[in-house]
Design a protein around this motif. Structure first.
Motif, PDB file in Angstrom:
ATOM      1  N   UNK A 141       0.908  -1.128  -0.131  1.00  0.00           N
ATOM      2  CA  UNK A 141      -0.022  -0.047   0.067  1.00  0.00           C
ATOM      3  C   UNK A 141       0.963   1.292   0.009  1.00  0.00           C
ATOM      4  N   UNK A 142       0.282   2.085  -0.372  1.00  0.00           N
ATOM      5  CA  UNK A 142       0.924   3.665  -0.474  1.00  0.00           C
ATOM      6  C   UNK A 142       0.427   4.454   0.529  1.00  0.00           C
ATOM      7  N   UNK A 143      -0.787   3.973   1.060  1.00  0.00           N
ATOM      8  CA  UNK A 143      -1.718   4.975   1.902  1.00  0.00           C
ATOM      9  C   UNK A 143      -1.225   4.559   3.615  1.00  0.00           C
ATOM     10  N   UNK A 144      -0.117   5.499   3.996  1.00  0.00           N
ATOM     11  CA  UNK A 144       0.225   5.310   5.287  1.00  0.00           C
ATOM     12  C   UNK A 144      -0.741   5.821   6.313  1.00  0.00           C
ATOM     13  N   UNK A 163      -5.912  -5.846   0.672  1.00  0.00           N
ATOM     14  CA  UNK A 163      -4.773  -6.090  -0.313  1.00  0.00           C
ATOM     15  C   UNK A 163      -3.768  -6.959   0.072  1.00  0.00           C
ATOM     16  N   UNK A 164      -2.578  -7.025  -0.447  1.00  0.00           N
ATOM     17  CA  UNK A 164      -1.507  -8.142   0.025  1.00  0.00           C
ATOM     18  C   UNK A 164      -0.780  -7.652   1.394  1.00  0.00           C
ATOM     19  N   UNK A 165      -0.754  -8.588   1.966  1.00  0.00           N
ATOM     20  CA  UNK A 165       0.012  -8.653   3.346  1.00  0.00           C
ATOM     21  C   UNK A 165       0.987  -9.798   3.528  1.00  0.00           C
ATOM     22  N   UNK A 166       2.326  -9.660   3.889  1.00  0.00           N
ATOM     23  CA  UNK A 166       3.122 -10.578   4.333  1.00  0.00           C
ATOM     24  C   UNK A 166       3.705 -10.529   5.664  1.00  0.00           C
ATOM     25  N   UNK A 167       3.344 -11.635   6.548  1.00  0.00           N
ATOM     26  CA  UNK A 167       3.757 -11.660   7.924  1.00  0.00           C
ATOM     27  C   UNK A 167       4.997 -12.509   7.841  1.00  0.00           C
ATOM     28  N   UNK A 168       6.319 -11.811   8.151  1.00  0.00           N
ATOM     29  CA  UNK A 168       7.920 -12.414   7.911  1.00  0.00           C
ATOM     30  C   UNK A 168       8.196 -12.738   9.581  1.00  0.00           C
ATOM     31  N   UNK A 169       8.569 -13.658   9.821  1.00  0.00           N
ATOM     32  CA  UNK A 169       9.023 -14.319  11.068  1.00  0.00           C
ATOM     33  C   UNK A 169      10.192 -15.025  11.161  1.00  0.00           C
ATOM     34  N   UNK A 195      -7.174 -10.191  -0.014  1.00  0.00           N
ATOM     35  CA  UNK A 195      -8.618 -10.144   0.300  1.00  0.00           C
ATOM     36  C   UNK A 195      -9.054 -10.550   1.507  1.00  0.00           C
ATOM     37  N   UNK A 196      -8.474 -10.432   2.605  1.00  0.00           N
ATOM     38  CA  UNK A 196      -8.959 -10.622   3.836  1.00  0.00           C
ATOM     39  C   UNK A 196      -8.924 -12.176   4.327  1.00  0.00           C
ATOM     40  N   UNK A 197      -8.291 -13.127   3.319  1.00  0.00           N
ATOM     41  CA  UNK A 197      -8.248 -14.316   3.545  1.00  0.00           C
ATOM     42  C   UNK A 197      -6.811 -14.958   3.713  1.00  0.00           C
ATOM     43  N   UNK A 198      -6.386 -15.752   4.555  1.00  0.00           N
ATOM     44  CA  UNK A 198      -5.316 -16.236   4.633  1.00  0.00           C
ATOM     45  C   UNK A 198      -5.122 -17.137   3.427  1.00  0.00           C
ATOM     46  N   UNK A 199      -4.021 -16.944   2.407  1.00  0.00           N
ATOM     47  CA  UNK A 199      -3.844 -17.712   1.206  1.00  0.00           C
ATOM     48  C   UNK A 199      -2.855 -18.759   1.290  1.00  0.00           C
ATOM     49  N   UNK A 200      -1.807 -18.239   2.146  1.00  0.00           N
ATOM     50  CA  UNK A 200      -0.757 -19.262   2.155  1.00  0.00           C
ATOM     51  C   UNK A 200       0.035 -19.224   3.421  1.00  0.00           C
ATOM     52  N   UNK A 201       0.664 -20.472   3.916  1.00  0.00           N
ATOM     53  CA  UNK A 201       1.578 -20.202   5.225  1.00  0.00           C
ATOM     54  C   UNK A 201       2.751 -21.201   5.076  1.00  0.00           C
ATOM     55  N   UNK A 202       3.824 -20.670   5.737  1.00  0.00           N
ATOM     56  CA  UNK A 202       4.983 -21.755   5.607  1.00  0.00           C
ATOM     57  C   UNK A 202       5.788 -21.820   6.875  1.00  0.00           C
ATOM     58  N   UNK A 203       6.453 -22.971   7.340  1.00  0.00           N
ATOM     59  CA  UNK A 203       7.326 -22.906   8.166  1.00  0.00           C
ATOM     60  C   UNK A 203       8.486 -23.745   7.788  1.00  0.00           C
ATOM     61  N   UNK A 204       9.593 -23.206   7.915  1.00  0.00           N
ATOM     62  CA  UNK A 204      10.840 -24.066   7.552  1.00  0.00           C
ATOM     63  C   UNK A 204      11.019 -25.236   8.546  1.00  0.00           C
ATOM     64  N   UNK A 205      10.433 -25.196   9.661  1.00  0.00           N
ATOM     65  CA  UNK A 205      10.572 -26.298  10.742  1.00  0.00           C
ATOM     66  C   UNK A 205       9.382 -26.428  11.322  1.00  0.00           C
TER      67      UNK A 205
END
Length: 226
Positions: free
Chosen positions: A12-15, A66-72, A86-96
């Motif tokens: 987003x560009x709308x801070x 819109x698009x959101x990515x949570x990085x941990x 679109x307000x939905x969890x599309x994908x999740x990933x864990x290396x462990x």
């Protein structure tokens, strides 16, 4: 002690819109936040508790379509992401995926990541050079046997360096292989042109002079209860 990184990156560009969402969230969850300016089309949100509170991303996603990515990055031990659209969890990933205990085969598959879901996001990135194949490569995790080999090789290098009083060259150590999760985390952020991912709220507060892009423009949202 390994690094804990946690941040949410919003396409987003709308801070101002993001600041208002986060203000309400701060009051609801009694958390503190730092919000970056828009950099490369991304606004980054850093919450207290080192960005590890799972409620933050779900609440923001409920209010932003819109698009959101949570990085941990957890203790340098595993890399984790959540991707919302679109307000939905599309994908999740864990290396462990079994870091905290044994889980079902179905849950392990769910946490395996699906690079193809990022096609729409990649199409929106200006001058994008990232491919689905590159994302898939970053998500590959070495087998237990391969990790054992890396560990043994590192021990042998350390022993040799320690036995040589004239040697102080640590460049031979395969840091990127030993700390694979940290490299995954960094490489994944770069593929999406996300800046300032390798940090968290507490690190930013303690090191205001570190090399964080456009630090002076960050918005600080304190815990309303303080």
């Amino acid at each position: 002690m390994g690094a804990y990184y946690g941040s949410i990156h919003i396409r987003s560009t709308d801070t101002e819109e993001i600041v208002e969402i986060v203000k309400r969230l701060a009051a609801q969850e009694k958390l503190k936040f730092l919000i970056s300016p828009c950099i490369n089309g991304w606004i980054s949100v850093y919450s207290s508790e080192k960005g590890q509170n799972p409620t933050v991303i779900t609440v923001i996603a409920q209010q932003f379509s819109g698009h959101l990515i949570n990085l941990i990055l957890y203790h340098d031990d595993f890399f984790y992401y959540e991707y919302y659209r679109g307000h939905q969890l599309i994908n999740v990933y864990s290396s462990e995926p079994e870091y905290f205990g044994t889980i079902s085969k179905e849950e392990k598959e769910r946490l395996g990541g699906k690079p193809e879901v990022f096609a729409d996001l990649l199409a929106e990135l200006p001058n994008n050079q990232t491919t689905i194949e590159e994302i898939a490569e970053v998500l590959i995790v070495r087998s237990e046997e391969e990790r054992a080999e890396v560990y043994q090789r590192s021990l042998e290098i350390l022993k040799r360096l320690q036995s040589d009083a004239n040697s102080s060259d640590m460049s031979e150590l395969p840091y990127d292989e030993v700390f694979q999760a940290a490299k995954q985390f960094s490489d994944f952020a770069k593929l999406f042109n996300i800046s300032n991912a390798s940090t968290c709220y507490e690190y930013l507060q303690d090191n205001e002079d570190e090399e964080i892009e456009r630090w002076s423009e960050f918005v600080h949202i304190p815990d309303p209860a303080i």
